[in-house]
Design an enzyme around this catalytic site. Structure first.
Site, PDB file in Angstrom:
ATOM      1  N   ASP A  49      37.720  32.178  41.258  1.00 36.87           N
ATOM      2  CA  ASP A  49      36.938  31.768  39.939  1.00 36.87           C
ATOM      3  C   ASP A  49      36.044  32.823  39.574  1.00 36.87           C
ATOM      4  OD1 ASP A  49      35.093  31.988  42.199  1.00 36.87           O
ATOM      5  OD2 ASP A  49      34.266  29.922  41.929  1.00 36.87           O
ATOM      6  N   GLU A 120      34.212  27.410  48.826  1.00 30.51           N
ATOM      7  CA  GLU A 120      33.411  28.064  49.702  1.00 30.51           C
ATOM      8  C   GLU A 120      32.519  27.430  50.378  1.00 30.51           C
ATOM      9  OE1 GLU A 120      30.953  30.237  46.767  1.00 30.51           O
ATOM     10  OE2 GLU A 120      32.505  31.125  45.866  1.00 30.51           O
ATOM     11  N   GLU A 187      32.895  37.319  52.938  1.00 27.51           N
ATOM     12  CA  GLU A 187      32.478  38.229  51.819  1.00 27.51           C
ATOM     13  C   GLU A 187      31.146  38.938  52.110  1.00 27.51           C
ATOM     14  OE1 GLU A 187      32.762  36.616  47.866  1.00 27.51           O
ATOM     15  OE2 GLU A 187      31.739  38.225  46.853  1.00 27.51           O
TER      16      GLU A 187
HETATM   17  O1  KIV Z   1      36.811  34.352  42.858  1.00 23.64           O
HETATM   18  C1  KIV Z   1      37.259  35.316  43.745  1.00 23.64           C
HETATM   19  O2  KIV Z   1      37.964  36.211  43.160  1.00 23.64           O
HETATM   20  C2  KIV Z   1      37.056  35.346  45.065  1.00 23.64           C
HETATM   21  C3  KIV Z   1      37.252  36.513  45.910  1.00 23.64           C
HETATM   22  C4  KIV Z   1      36.490  37.711  45.516  1.00 23.64           C
HETATM   23  C5  KIV Z   1      37.430  36.459  47.276  1.00 23.64           C
HETATM   24  O3  KIV Z   1      36.641  34.477  45.697  1.00 23.64           O
END
Ligand code: KIV
Length: 273
Positions: A49, A120, A187
């Site tokens: 996202d 998440e 992250e």
């Molecule tokens: O949205 C994204 O690109 C992510 C990555 C940074 C892991 O969640």
């Protein structure tokens, strides 16, 4: 509309088996041409996202919608032959209840043909992940810095600097590790803790700003290609400066058009006699 799954590519189950093996190589992809370029080199492509910020110029990922993720998921699927494709569940599409999460995850799987979804959240999302995985939806977890929580966190900052934060992350990792998720993104997390979490959880960890201790690595492709120029976080290595090259190409094109040097005879159709 339902899209048939593409055969012969790396599966979430295969990614799950890559703990303690060869590092898992992951990048983001949002479009068909980029997916085609990256596919052969990656084990996993994430339709993140982050596309809200990278492609649409949004301030955060919070405004990204399920329809946007479906459109880009479909585009990426048209370009892959090898990699496992995971599509992000956007903010608001899974937090309300496990039933809502299931319904939206099924839309992502059916309408894009992707292999898995990512969402998440730590211990608070473990029950939802278990609900999804026991009903046939492969899930990639995401803990540590969670961009969708930017408003409650008060910004983007690395985590694991205090005992309290570290204890919370240990609980998150343990809950997601045993929720049925096939792997977990970590992250923006301090190295010692990322190392400890990687040793602690049974499933592979995929790091972004979480050191080389993780079982795999992921970067936003536009960041590592030097295309997304606004800000380069510490954990990004720029493998190219495509932004500069695009600017230079546009400058050359504009100069040649203004000087009537382009198009030349070789770019021009002549009447066949
Ligand atoms: O949205 C994204 O690109 C992510 C990555 C940074 C892991 O969640």
């Amino acid at each position: 509309m339902s899209v048939p799954a593409k055969q012969g590519r790396i599966t979430p189950k295969r990614i799950r088996s890559m703990k303690d093996g060869q590092p898992i190589v992951c990048l983001t992809a949002y479009t068909t041409p980029m997916a085609r370029l990256l596919d052969a080199h990656c084990d996993l492509l994430l339709v993140g996202d982050s596309l809200g910020m990278v492609l649409y110029g949004m301030e955060t990922t919070v405004s990204v919608t399920l329809d946007m993720m479906i459109a880009h998921g479909r585009a990426v699927m048209r370009g892959v032959k090898n990699a496992c494709v995971v599509v992000d569940m956007p903010f608001g599409s899974y937090q309300e209840s496990r039933e809502v999460a299931f319904r939206n995850a099924v839309r992502l799987l059916q309408e894009t043909g992707c292999d898995a979804v990512k969402l998440e959240g730590g211990e608070e999302m473990a029950e939802t992940i278990a609900f999804l995985t026991t009903r046939g939806v492969p899930v990639l977890g995401h803990i540590g810095l969670m961009p969708q929580q930017v408003h409650t966190a008060g910004g983007y900052r690395s985590v694991g600097h205090s005992d309290e934060e570290s204890a919370k992350l240990r609980r998150d990792a343990s809950a997601i590790g045993s929720s049925g998720a096939f792997a977990v993104v970590i992250e923006g997390t301090v190295e010692t803790l990322a190392r400890e979490l990687t040793a602690q959880v049974e499933v592979p960890t995929i790091g972004i700003g979480a050191s080389s201790a993780c079982d795999g690595q992921i970067l936003v492709s536009d960041d590592m290609l030097g295309l997304f120029n606004d800000f380069t976080p510490r954990f990004v290595k720029r493998y190219d400066e495509l932004g500069q090259r695009v600017r230079k190409a546009a400058e050359d094109y504009a100069r040649e058009v203004r000087a009537r040097q382009f198009p030349g005879p070789e770019h021009t159709f002549k009447r066949r006699s």
